[in-house]
Design a protein around this motif. Structure first.
Motif, short mmCIF file in Angstrom:
data_model
loop_
_atom_site.label_atom_id
_atom_site.label_comp_id
_atom_site.label_asym_id
_atom_site.label_seq_id
_atom_site.Cartn_x
_atom_site.Cartn_y
_atom_site.Cartn_z
N TYR A 26 -93.37 -12.42 -38.59
CA TYR A 26 -92.06 -12.25 -37.97
C TYR A 26 -90.97 -12.22 -39.03
N TRP A 27 -90.10 -11.23 -38.93
CA TRP A 27 -88.96 -11.12 -39.82
C TRP A 27 -87.70 -11.47 -39.05
N HIS A 28 -87.11 -12.60 -39.40
CA HIS A 28 -85.91 -13.05 -38.70
C HIS A 28 -84.70 -12.29 -39.24
N GLN A 29 -84.06 -11.51 -38.38
CA GLN A 29 -82.95 -10.66 -38.79
C GLN A 29 -81.60 -11.36 -38.72
N GLY A 30 -81.60 -12.59 -38.28
CA GLY A 30 -80.34 -13.32 -38.17
C GLY A 30 -80.07 -13.74 -36.74
N SER A 31 -79.16 -14.69 -36.58
CA SER A 31 -78.80 -15.20 -35.25
C SER A 31 -77.33 -14.94 -34.98
N LEU A 32 -77.05 -14.49 -33.76
CA LEU A 32 -75.68 -14.19 -33.36
C LEU A 32 -75.40 -14.85 -32.02
N ALA A 33 -74.18 -15.30 -31.84
CA ALA A 33 -73.77 -15.88 -30.55
C ALA A 33 -72.28 -15.69 -30.39
N THR A 34 -71.86 -15.37 -29.18
CA THR A 34 -70.44 -15.21 -28.90
C THR A 34 -69.96 -16.33 -27.99
N ILE A 35 -68.73 -16.76 -28.20
CA ILE A 35 -68.16 -17.84 -27.41
C ILE A 35 -67.10 -17.32 -26.46
N GLY A 36 -66.33 -16.37 -26.92
CA GLY A 36 -65.26 -15.80 -26.11
C GLY A 36 -64.62 -14.67 -26.87
N LYS A 37 -63.49 -14.21 -26.37
CA LYS A 37 -62.79 -13.10 -27.01
C LYS A 37 -62.41 -13.46 -28.44
N SER A 38 -62.87 -12.66 -29.38
CA SER A 38 -62.58 -12.84 -30.81
C SER A 38 -63.16 -14.12 -31.38
N ALA A 39 -64.17 -14.67 -30.73
CA ALA A 39 -64.80 -15.89 -31.23
C ALA A 39 -66.32 -15.76 -31.14
N ALA A 40 -66.97 -15.77 -32.29
CA ALA A 40 -68.42 -15.67 -32.34
C ALA A 40 -68.89 -16.28 -33.65
N ILE A 41 -70.20 -16.48 -33.76
CA ILE A 41 -70.78 -16.99 -35.00
C ILE A 41 -72.00 -16.16 -35.35
N ILE A 42 -72.24 -16.02 -36.64
CA ILE A 42 -73.38 -15.26 -37.14
C ILE A 42 -74.02 -16.05 -38.27
N ASP A 43 -75.34 -16.14 -38.23
CA ASP A 43 -76.09 -16.84 -39.27
C ASP A 43 -77.15 -15.91 -39.82
N PHE A 44 -76.90 -15.37 -41.01
CA PHE A 44 -77.86 -14.50 -41.68
C PHE A 44 -78.56 -15.24 -42.83
N GLY A 45 -78.66 -16.54 -42.69
CA GLY A 45 -79.25 -17.33 -43.76
C GLY A 45 -78.19 -17.76 -44.75
N LYS A 46 -78.13 -17.09 -45.87
CA LYS A 46 -77.12 -17.42 -46.88
C LYS A 46 -75.72 -16.98 -46.46
N ILE A 47 -75.66 -15.97 -45.61
CA ILE A 47 -74.37 -15.46 -45.14
C ILE A 47 -74.09 -16.01 -43.75
N LYS A 48 -72.97 -16.70 -43.62
CA LYS A 48 -72.57 -17.28 -42.34
C LYS A 48 -71.14 -16.88 -42.04
N LEU A 49 -70.92 -16.35 -40.84
CA LEU A 49 -69.60 -15.87 -40.46
C LEU A 49 -69.18 -16.48 -39.13
N LYS A 50 -67.89 -16.58 -38.92
CA LYS A 50 -67.37 -17.09 -37.65
C LYS A 50 -66.01 -16.47 -37.38
N GLY A 51 -65.59 -16.53 -36.13
CA GLY A 51 -64.30 -15.99 -35.77
C GLY A 51 -64.35 -14.54 -35.34
N TRP A 52 -63.22 -13.84 -35.52
CA TRP A 52 -63.12 -12.48 -34.99
C TRP A 52 -64.00 -11.49 -35.76
N ILE A 53 -64.22 -11.72 -37.06
CA ILE A 53 -65.10 -10.83 -37.82
C ILE A 53 -66.52 -10.90 -37.25
N ALA A 54 -66.99 -12.12 -37.00
CA ALA A 54 -68.32 -12.29 -36.42
C ALA A 54 -68.38 -11.68 -35.02
N TRP A 55 -67.27 -11.78 -34.28
CA TRP A 55 -67.24 -11.23 -32.92
C TRP A 55 -67.39 -9.72 -32.95
#
Length: 308
Positions: A231-260
């Protein structure tokens, strides 16, 4: 439990998601004409069990709907006072993400007005509400977004299963002793080389399906079988609301509107067909700019079935 299943709405199928949406809208409509304040409060209380990606996203959607979209459409109630309760037995929301992203998600939910209950177990679930420990939360809309029991494929095949009921498979994803039967997706219990189980999510199921196709093709062509499934894990994404989300690509972690925005682009990309991608992109853009959710229609037939 059978009683819990009748009281809480599930989201593991498209029909369940549509039924949950109808239930939320019907509850608000009923609250508009309800004269008993206790019943009205229960109608405007939405309890969500499970703070994984599904539960977090649903809590955010309902909170935004109640506070930003619906207030202007009702005269007798203030939907901004609706209560959205997110219940999680674990110590934090989105436990599969890094702690910093999990903390951001909880803050974003609370900013929307969501009540987050952590480290609390549901002990009972009825049509009147949900019991969390010794505390009872009156709610006419309960959504079960926690883990669900796996399909009974292991029983059908008379093969071993893990604690969740998922069928334990061989390294080529075939059922033990049944080399021509393959089990994939969240029905299968697949352990990676690092000892961690393959998550029961769509990307993993797609990879397993592609792998099984290669195995079958190799057999039909009398060629050597591919190596064990990996299995190749491509990353995890989740959204919370408008312009709010989180992304976990391992070493790269993003949050906020960019992640959204990345979350939205990723979901549109994986849709089938250019027409579907364009339609969804246009719909989401309209919702983003106007704040109006388009899917608020309730038919009389569906409403009656919900109530019965």
């Amino acid at each position: 439990r059978a009683g819990w299943r009748r009281a809480a709405h599930g989201l593991h199928r498209v029909e369940g998601a549509a039924r949950t949406r109808r239930r939320v809208l019907v509850s608000v409509e009923r609250a508009e004409t309800e004269i008993d304040p206790v019943t009205r409060d229960a109608l405007l209380t939405f309890a969500i069990v499970g703070a994984g990606p599904t539960g977090v996203e649903l809590a955010g959607i309902i909170a935004e709907l109640a506070r930003k979209t619906l207030p202007r459409e009702f005269r007798n109630i203030d939907t901004r006072k609706a209560k959205v309760v997110l219940i999680e037995a674990g110590p934090r929301v989105l436990s599969s993400f890094a702690e910093e992203l999990s903390a951001y998600a909880q803050q974003a939910l609370e900013k929307l007005g969501v009540e987050v209950h952590l480290g609390e177990f549901v002990t009972d679930c009825t049509a009147a509400g949900v019991k969390v420990g010794e505390k009872f939360i009156a709610s006419k809309t309960i959504v079960w977004a926690a883990g669900v029991q796996a399909s009974p494929a292991a029983k059908w095949l008379n093969s071993p299963a893990d604690r969740a009921g998922r069928a334990i498979v061989e390294k080529d994803l075939s059922a033990p002793g049944l080399p021509k039967v393959f089990v994939i997706g969240d029905t299968a219990s697949v352990v990676q080389n690092n000892g961690k189980p393959v998550p029961g999510i769509a990307p993993a199921a797609k990879q397993q399906g592609a792998y099984v196709a290669k195995v079958i093709r190799a057999r039909l062509q009398a060629k050597p079988a591919p190596g064990p499934f990996r299995y190749w894990h491509q990353g995890s994404l989740a959204t919370i609301g408008k312009s709010a989300a989180i992304i976990d690509f391992g070493k790269i972690k993003l949050k906020g509107w960019i992640a959204w925005w990345i979350w939205g682009i990723a979901h549109i990309y994986f849709l089938i067909g250019t027409r579907s991608r364009f339609a969804v992109a246009w719909s989401w853009l309209w919702i983003y700019l106007s704040g109006q959710h388009s899917a608020r229609l309730i038919t009389q037939k569906e409403t009656m079935r919900e109530e019965n």
